[in-house]
Write a protein that holds these residues in place. Structure first.
Motif, PDB file in Angstrom:
ATOM      1  N   SER A 167      -2.408   5.108  10.181  1.00  9.71           N
ATOM      2  CA  SER A 167      -2.117   6.188   9.236  1.00  9.71           C
ATOM      3  C   SER A 167      -0.636   6.272   8.908  1.00  9.71           C
ATOM      4  CB  SER A 167      -2.609   7.538   9.783  1.00  9.71           C
ATOM      5  OG  SER A 167      -1.923   7.878  10.979  1.00  9.71           O
ATOM      6  N   THR A 168       0.228   5.710   9.768  1.00 10.90           N
ATOM      7  CA  THR A 168       1.653   5.645   9.437  1.00 10.90           C
ATOM      8  C   THR A 168       1.988   4.383   8.646  1.00 10.90           C
ATOM      9  OG1 THR A 168       2.139   4.654  11.606  1.00 10.90           O
ATOM     10  CG2 THR A 168       2.354   7.033  11.410  1.00 10.90           C
ATOM     11  N   ARG A 169       1.212   3.319   8.851  1.00 12.43           N
ATOM     12  CA  ARG A 169       1.378   2.113   8.025  1.00 12.43           C
ATOM     13  C   ARG A 169       0.932   2.376   6.588  1.00 12.43           C
ATOM     14  NH1 ARG A 169       0.688  -3.543  10.236  1.00 12.43           N
ATOM     15  NH2 ARG A 169       1.028  -3.520  12.494  1.00 12.43           N
ATOM     16  N   TYR A 170      -0.209   3.067   6.444  1.00 11.69           N
ATOM     17  CA  TYR A 170      -0.832   3.253   5.135  1.00 11.69           C
ATOM     18  C   TYR A 170      -1.152   4.734   4.916  1.00 11.69           C
ATOM     19  CZ  TYR A 170      -1.611  -1.641   6.295  1.00 11.69           C
ATOM     20  OH  TYR A 170      -1.436  -2.945   6.699  1.00 11.69           O
ATOM     21  N   PRO A 171      -0.175   5.543   4.552  1.00 12.76           N
ATOM     22  CA  PRO A 171      -0.407   6.981   4.365  1.00 12.76           C
ATOM     23  C   PRO A 171      -1.013   7.296   3.004  1.00 12.76           C
ATOM     24  CG  PRO A 171       1.902   6.490   4.009  1.00 12.76           C
ATOM     25  CD  PRO A 171       1.242   5.183   4.388  1.00 12.76           C
ATOM     26  N   VAL A 172      -2.283   6.908   2.801  1.00 10.64           N
ATOM     27  CA  VAL A 172      -2.944   7.085   1.512  1.00 10.64           C
ATOM     28  C   VAL A 172      -4.304   7.726   1.700  1.00 10.64           C
ATOM     29  CG1 VAL A 172      -1.763   5.129   0.435  1.00 10.64           C
ATOM     30  CG2 VAL A 172      -3.916   4.744   1.653  1.00 10.64           C
ATOM     31  N   SER A 173      -4.859   8.261   0.617  1.00  9.08           N
ATOM     32  CA  SER A 173      -6.237   8.748   0.641  1.00  9.08           C
ATOM     33  C   SER A 173      -7.177   7.563   0.832  1.00  9.08           C
ATOM     34  CB  SER A 173      -6.564   9.470  -0.669  1.00  9.08           C
ATOM     35  OG  SER A 173      -5.805  10.646  -0.789  1.00  9.08           O
ATOM     36  N   ALA A 174      -8.406   7.863   1.283  1.00 12.10           N
ATOM     37  CA  ALA A 174      -9.368   6.795   1.631  1.00 12.10           C
ATOM     38  C   ALA A 174      -8.733   5.868   2.654  1.00 12.10           C
ATOM     39  CB  ALA A 174      -9.814   6.034   0.392  1.00 12.10           C
TER      40      ALA A 174
ATOM     41  N   LEU B 213       0.836  -1.196   0.000  1.00 14.35           N
ATOM     42  CA  LEU B 213       0.000   0.000   0.000  1.00 14.35           C
ATOM     43  C   LEU B 213       0.871   1.248   0.000  1.00 14.35           C
ATOM     44  CD1 LEU B 213      -3.065  -0.349   2.380  1.00 14.35           C
ATOM     45  CD2 LEU B 213      -3.031   0.525   0.046  1.00 14.35           C
ATOM     46  N   GLY B 214       1.932   1.199   0.802  1.00 13.22           N
ATOM     47  CA  GLY B 214       2.789   2.365   0.892  1.00 13.22           C
ATOM     48  C   GLY B 214       3.458   2.695  -0.417  1.00 13.22           C
ATOM     49  N   SER B 215       3.563   1.707  -1.300  1.00 10.35           N
ATOM     50  CA  SER B 215       4.201   1.967  -2.584  1.00 10.35           C
ATOM     51  C   SER B 215       3.380   2.871  -3.469  1.00 10.35           C
ATOM     52  CB  SER B 215       4.444   0.638  -3.321  1.00 10.35           C
ATOM     53  OG  SER B 215       3.215   0.071  -3.741  1.00 10.35           O
ATOM     54  N   GLN B 216       2.153   3.164  -3.036  1.00  5.50           N
ATOM     55  CA  GLN B 216       1.317   4.052  -3.831  1.00  5.50           C
ATOM     56  C   GLN B 216       1.607   5.513  -3.520  1.00  5.50           C
ATOM     57  OE1 GLN B 216      -2.786   3.057  -4.171  1.00  5.50           O
ATOM     58  NE2 GLN B 216      -2.436   0.942  -3.729  1.00  5.50           N
ATOM     59  N   ALA B 217       2.817   5.797  -3.147  1.00  2.58           N
ATOM     60  CA  ALA B 217       3.230   7.186  -2.971  1.00  2.58           C
ATOM     61  C   ALA B 217       3.224   7.874  -4.312  1.00  2.58           C
ATOM     62  CB  ALA B 217       4.627   7.232  -2.350  1.00  2.58           C
TER      63      ALA B 217
ATOM     64  N   GLU C 128       8.382  -1.408  10.536  1.00  3.71           N
ATOM     65  CA  GLU C 128       9.362  -0.588  11.237  1.00  3.71           C
ATOM     66  C   GLU C 128       9.162   0.890  10.904  1.00  3.71           C
ATOM     67  OE1 GLU C 128      11.349  -1.699  13.540  1.00  3.71           O
ATOM     68  OE2 GLU C 128      10.522  -3.712  13.210  1.00  3.71           O
ATOM     69  N   GLY C 129       9.446   1.724  11.906  1.00  4.39           N
ATOM     70  CA  GLY C 129       9.350   3.157  11.698  1.00  4.39           C
ATOM     71  C   GLY C 129       7.956   3.719  11.871  1.00  4.39           C
ATOM     72  N   THR C 130       7.004   2.887  12.336  1.00  5.15           N
ATOM     73  CA  THR C 130       5.640   3.365  12.552  1.00  5.15           C
ATOM     74  C   THR C 130       5.284   3.279  14.035  1.00  5.15           C
ATOM     75  OG1 THR C 130       4.657   1.173  12.207  1.00  5.15           O
ATOM     76  CG2 THR C 130       4.949   2.568  10.268  1.00  5.15           C
TER      77      THR C 130
ATOM     78  N   MET D 132      -8.138  13.427   9.243  1.00  2.00           N
ATOM     79  CA  MET D 132      -6.738  13.665   8.905  1.00  2.00           C
ATOM     80  C   MET D 132      -6.121  12.478   8.184  1.00  2.00           C
ATOM     81  SD  MET D 132      -5.310  15.739  12.200  1.00  2.00           S
ATOM     82  CE  MET D 132      -6.095  14.705  13.434  1.00  2.00           C
ATOM     83  N   ALA D 133      -6.618  11.269   8.486  1.00  2.00           N
ATOM     84  CA  ALA D 133      -6.088  10.082   7.821  1.00  2.00           C
ATOM     85  C   ALA D 133      -6.339  10.117   6.321  1.00  2.00           C
ATOM     86  CB  ALA D 133      -6.721   8.823   8.425  1.00  2.00           C
TER      87      ALA D 133
END
Length: 422
Positions: free
Chosen positions: A86-93, A11-15, A396-398, A230-231
């Motif tokens: 929100s730190t695991r998956y920082p995406v819209s929706a 999911l995070g790759s959808q930056a 990691e990092g969340t 905010m998410a």
């Protein structure tokens, strides 16, 4: 139906940088921590305290501050869950992404996303009605007409751009917080208070009091609708892993302090029967003030409620965009303007729906439906985090909340939902 992602990294790759390779315009990462906090406070404060103090007092009487505190406690557990997700998956929706990751069900993610968008649109409709009521004190024209004007103007601002929209919302938020401080000062310093004493607002002693407080906490919960919004702008935050947890916690803490202080001040200054019958309750604190004071606060109240409409529009349009961008809704809804980098079709659709709802339903019904929708979403989001933790998924990092946090989030949200339905 799309396949659910197997991990946070997918999911995070959808930056934006990863997707821009397709040539399709994407959302701009431009928001900093202060802007996100002000965004959250803007929708939370505008949607709640300026509109619903009267209806909450009608249910809980002098113990309305305790109803707000109970609602804050319910929200707190879920806020910790959102901070992690929100730190695991920082995406819209965002909520849809969380549920999809936890349950591996694209159809369930779509339902959750639509529920979140619906809560934003219904909430914005309720606040637009409040804005129309405050505006009516300045212009003797139809409240329905004024409400429609508010929705249309806010829709145009939402189309302008995320940086411009949130900057405007941030400035307005500072103004509306100043308005609440003004209310507290005026209410506590009134030479001839007509309400109850401060001590009387904090000492429920009978079972019947707690029944009223429990019922009012459902309405008070509506006043906290906002932190989860905010998410849904996480995809437009510069550093979501660092920003989102801090923004969520600061929004919840500051909103709770402002709510309880303002509610006590209003109850001290205004008789409960008068307060409970008003759709513009905070203005009652200034009934015996000079005309200039009344006008200044009236303008602040208009600005505050208008802000709630704008921010909920931004949130709902990003949810619709996010669902369409991940193939859960028609692709046309994911269209982004190359010049403003805003989801133009989704924003227009959201504006039209808010306009329809605000002209068709009363404010109390809108507020209660919003609370119930959000509580259902909270339950599903917490369950998704429980499943992710039980499956051993750790990024990691969340931020990492203990397992008991989402469990308590499910229990408290379900309890408040049952109270609202009973």
């Amino acid at each position: 139906m799309s396949n659910a992602p197997d991990s946070a990294s997918e999911l995070g790759s959808q930056a934006p940088n990863a997707i821009e390779a397709t040539g399709k315009p994407k959302l701009r990462r431009a928001l900093t921590t202060p802007m996100v906090v002000l965004y959250g406070l803007g929708v939370t404060i505008g949607a709640g305290i300026y509109v619903l103090v009267g209806t909450t007092a009608a249910e809980a009487g002098q113990f309305a501050p305790i109803a707000f505190l109970m609602a804050a406690l319910v929200v707190a557990f879920t806020a910790f869950s959102y901070a992690e997700l929100s730190t695991r998956y920082p995406v819209s929706a965002g909520e849809a992404a969380y549920v999809e990751a936890g349950f591996k069900r694209g159809w369930l993610a779509t339902i959750v996303g639509l529920l979140v968008a619906a809560s934003g649109m219904v909430s914005a409709s309720a606040v637009a009605i409040g804005a129309g009521s405050y505006l009516h004190e300045f212009w003797a024209v139809s409240e329905a007409f004024l409400t429609a004007c508010v929705v249309i103007v806010m829709g145009l601002i939402a189309l302008w751009g995320i940086t411009q929209s949130v900057t405007i919302a941030a400035v307005i938020t500072v103004i509306e917080i100043s308005g609440l401080v003004f209310v507290m000062y005026w209410g506590f310093s009134a030479p001839d208070p007509k309400g109850v004493s401060i001590l009387e607002t904090l000492t429920p002693s009978e079972l019947g009091h707690w029944v009223g407080i429990g019922s009012a906490s459902v309405l008070a919960f509506f006043a906290f609708v906002g932190f989860e919004d905010m998410a849904n702008v996480a995809e437009e935050v510069k550093d979501p892993k660092a920003t989102m947890p801090k923004a969520i916690f600061w929004t919840l803490i500051l909103a709770t302090v402002l709510y309880i202080g303002t509610t006590i001040a209003v109850l001290v200054a205004v008789p409960i029967p008068t307060l409970s019958a008003s759709s513009a309750p905070l203005s009652l604190v200034f009934v015996e003030a000079g005309d200039r004071t009344k006008q200044v606060f009236g303008l602040i109240a208009v600005v505050a409620t208008v802000n709630g409409v704008l921010i909920q529009m931004i949130m709902a349009s990003r949810v619709i965009y996010g669902l369409a961008d991940r193939n859960h809704l028609p692709a046309i809804l994911s269209k982004v303007s190359p010049s403003t980098q805003t989801p133009i079709v989704a924003t227009l659709a959201v504006t039209a729906m808010i306009l329809l709802l605000s002209l068709a339903l009363p404010i109390e019904a809108l507020a209660e439906r919003t609370s119930q929708i959000v509580l259902v979403v909270f339950i599903l989001v917490n369950l998704a985090l429980i499943r992710l933790k039980l499956n051993g998924q750790r990024v990691e990092g969340t931020v990492h909340a203990p397992l008991v946090v989402p469990i308590l989030g499910v229990v408290t949200s379900a309890g408040l939902l049952m109270i609202s339905i009973a």
